[in-house]
Design a protein around this motif. Sequence first.
Motif, mmCIF file in Angstrom:
data_model
loop_
_atom_site.group_PDB
_atom_site.id
_atom_site.type_symbol
_atom_site.label_atom_id
_atom_site.label_comp_id
_atom_site.label_asym_id
_atom_site.label_seq_id
_atom_site.Cartn_x
_atom_site.Cartn_y
_atom_site.Cartn_z
ATOM 1 N N PHE A 13 0.840 -1.201 0.000
ATOM 2 C CA PHE A 13 0.000 0.000 0.000
ATOM 3 C C PHE A 13 0.874 1.250 0.000
ATOM 4 O O PHE A 13 0.633 2.193 -0.769
ATOM 5 C CB PHE A 13 -0.938 -0.009 1.209
ATOM 6 C CG PHE A 13 -1.752 1.237 1.363
ATOM 7 C CD1 PHE A 13 -2.788 1.515 0.482
ATOM 8 C CD2 PHE A 13 -1.497 2.131 2.383
ATOM 9 C CE1 PHE A 13 -3.555 2.663 0.627
ATOM 10 C CE2 PHE A 13 -2.251 3.279 2.537
ATOM 11 C CZ PHE A 13 -3.281 3.549 1.660
ATOM 12 N N ASP A 14 1.895 1.279 0.857
ATOM 13 C CA ASP A 14 2.811 2.425 0.910
ATOM 14 C C ASP A 14 3.503 2.640 -0.435
ATOM 15 O O ASP A 14 3.653 3.777 -0.890
ATOM 16 C CB ASP A 14 3.852 2.242 2.020
ATOM 17 C CG ASP A 14 3.255 2.345 3.413
ATOM 18 O OD1 ASP A 14 2.122 2.867 3.551
ATOM 19 O OD2 ASP A 14 3.909 1.879 4.374
ATOM 20 N N ASN A 20 2.089 6.560 -6.916
ATOM 21 C CA ASN A 20 0.838 7.048 -7.471
ATOM 22 C C ASN A 20 0.153 5.976 -8.329
ATOM 23 O O ASN A 20 -0.307 6.236 -9.435
ATOM 24 C CB ASN A 20 1.060 8.331 -8.284
ATOM 25 C CG ASN A 20 -0.212 9.106 -8.491
ATOM 26 O OD1 ASN A 20 -1.151 8.996 -7.712
ATOM 27 N ND2 ASN A 20 -0.257 9.894 -9.556
ATOM 28 N N ALA A 21 0.117 4.761 -7.794
ATOM 29 C CA ALA A 21 -0.446 3.616 -8.518
ATOM 30 C C ALA A 21 -1.587 2.962 -7.740
ATOM 31 O O ALA A 21 -1.864 1.781 -7.916
ATOM 32 C CB ALA A 21 0.659 2.605 -8.793
ATOM 33 N N VAL A 22 -2.257 3.750 -6.905
ATOM 34 C CA VAL A 22 -3.292 3.196 -6.031
ATOM 35 C C VAL A 22 -4.428 2.567 -6.834
ATOM 36 O O VAL A 22 -4.845 1.442 -6.548
ATOM 37 C CB VAL A 22 -3.827 4.284 -5.062
ATOM 38 C CG1 VAL A 22 -5.014 3.774 -4.271
ATOM 39 C CG2 VAL A 22 -2.723 4.741 -4.126
ATOM 40 N N GLU A 69 4.488 -4.207 -11.204
ATOM 41 C CA GLU A 69 5.715 -4.918 -10.811
ATOM 42 C C GLU A 69 5.798 -5.147 -9.308
ATOM 43 O O GLU A 69 6.322 -6.171 -8.859
ATOM 44 C CB GLU A 69 6.942 -4.151 -11.295
ATOM 45 C CG GLU A 69 7.075 -2.767 -10.693
ATOM 46 C CD GLU A 69 8.194 -1.928 -11.280
ATOM 47 O OE1 GLU A 69 8.472 -0.862 -10.698
ATOM 48 O OE2 GLU A 69 8.786 -2.327 -12.297
ATOM 49 N N ASP A 70 5.284 -4.225 -8.505
ATOM 50 C CA ASP A 70 5.331 -4.402 -7.052
ATOM 51 C C ASP A 70 4.384 -5.505 -6.589
ATOM 52 O O ASP A 70 4.676 -6.222 -5.638
ATOM 53 C CB ASP A 70 5.003 -3.085 -6.339
ATOM 54 C CG ASP A 70 6.079 -2.030 -6.561
ATOM 55 O OD1 ASP A 70 7.253 -2.404 -6.781
ATOM 56 O OD2 ASP A 70 5.741 -0.832 -6.522
ATOM 57 N N LEU A 71 3.278 -5.636 -7.258
ATOM 58 C CA LEU A 71 2.338 -6.715 -6.948
ATOM 59 C C LEU A 71 2.955 -8.064 -7.314
ATOM 60 O O LEU A 71 2.885 -9.025 -6.545
ATOM 61 C CB LEU A 71 1.024 -6.494 -7.694
ATOM 62 C CG LEU A 71 -0.175 -7.327 -7.314
ATOM 63 C CD1 LEU A 71 -0.459 -7.302 -5.818
ATOM 64 C CD2 LEU A 71 -1.398 -6.838 -8.079
ATOM 65 N N HIS A 101 -8.723 4.085 1.924
ATOM 66 C CA HIS A 101 -7.983 5.272 1.488
ATOM 67 C C HIS A 101 -8.790 6.075 0.466
ATOM 68 O O HIS A 101 -8.825 7.303 0.512
ATOM 69 C CB HIS A 101 -6.634 4.849 0.894
ATOM 70 C CG HIS A 101 -5.877 5.948 0.243
ATOM 71 N ND1 HIS A 101 -5.220 6.923 0.961
ATOM 72 C CD2 HIS A 101 -5.684 6.250 -1.068
ATOM 73 C CE1 HIS A 101 -4.648 7.765 0.121
ATOM 74 N NE2 HIS A 101 -4.915 7.384 -1.106
ATOM 75 N N LYS A 102 -9.438 5.380 -0.449
ATOM 76 C CA LYS A 102 -10.222 6.028 -1.497
ATOM 77 C C LYS A 102 -11.658 6.324 -1.051
ATOM 78 O O LYS A 102 -12.441 6.862 -1.806
ATOM 79 C CB LYS A 102 -10.241 5.161 -2.763
ATOM 80 C CG LYS A 102 -8.885 5.034 -3.421
ATOM 81 C CD LYS A 102 -8.920 4.134 -4.621
ATOM 82 C CE LYS A 102 -9.841 4.571 -5.701
ATOM 83 N NZ LYS A 102 -9.498 5.709 -6.510
ATOM 84 N N GLN A 103 -11.967 5.958 0.188
ATOM 85 C CA GLN A 103 -13.299 6.147 0.766
ATOM 86 C C GLN A 103 -14.383 5.481 -0.082
ATOM 87 O O GLN A 103 -15.379 6.083 -0.451
ATOM 88 C CB GLN A 103 -13.596 7.628 0.982
ATOM 89 C CG GLN A 103 -12.680 8.247 1.999
ATOM 90 C CD GLN A 103 -13.156 9.593 2.473
ATOM 91 O OE1 GLN A 103 -14.261 10.029 2.202
ATOM 92 N NE2 GLN A 103 -12.316 10.262 3.234
ATOM 93 N N ILE A 104 -14.157 4.204 -0.352
ATOM 94 C CA ILE A 104 -15.123 3.387 -1.083
ATOM 95 C C ILE A 104 -15.747 2.415 -0.091
ATOM 96 O O ILE A 104 -15.040 1.747 0.654
ATOM 97 C CB ILE A 104 -14.445 2.587 -2.217
ATOM 98 C CG1 ILE A 104 -13.767 3.516 -3.216
ATOM 99 C CG2 ILE A 104 -15.448 1.681 -2.910
ATOM 100 C CD1 ILE A 104 -12.887 2.795 -4.229
#
Length: 179
Positions: A13-14, A20-22, A69-71, A101-104
């Motif tokens: 997540f961090d 900027n890939a949320v 790539e991080d996933l 974080h995205k308030q969903i």
Amino acid sequence: MERLSILYASALFDLAIKKNAVDEILDQAAIVRDSLKDEQCQKILTHPHIPASEKHKFFQKVFGGRVHEDLLGLLYLAADKNREQYLLPALDELVELIRRHKQIVTAQVSSAIPLDEQQIIALKRMLAEKLGKIVELSLTVDSKLIGGPYIYVDGYYIDWTLKSKLRDLKVHMKEGCSA
């Protein structure tokens, strides 16, 4: 187990925030999680005699070029450390972290009959305005409700069902008769 899953999810997540890939990670993490729930995937992931290098090849074949790539790095790390059992809980946690974080939020909506498209749009809009969040709906039909929706969202219950209105009327009438 829970602690390590949370640690993996928090680290990814961090990274998603920093890069900027949320949005990208949210969509892909849900897809990877759902794919890994497959019985065949589980057999490969949990088989004690399949080496990490073969699991890397499997991940590359299935997800390479399709996920961030991080996933993919998380999948490799879990295989390298023999911690594949932490992947699904970590991905669940990651999806929830990003959604918060995205308030969903997801509203669980039960109604006596299926809602039409206009009702769905109006309900989503009304809930979004009341909660100040992005609202997704999970719709179910329950003929026992007679009419009107029953909604559970973000810790709140909203009961607009005819069944509850009749129950309230019955209680009110009993109280009126005994007074």
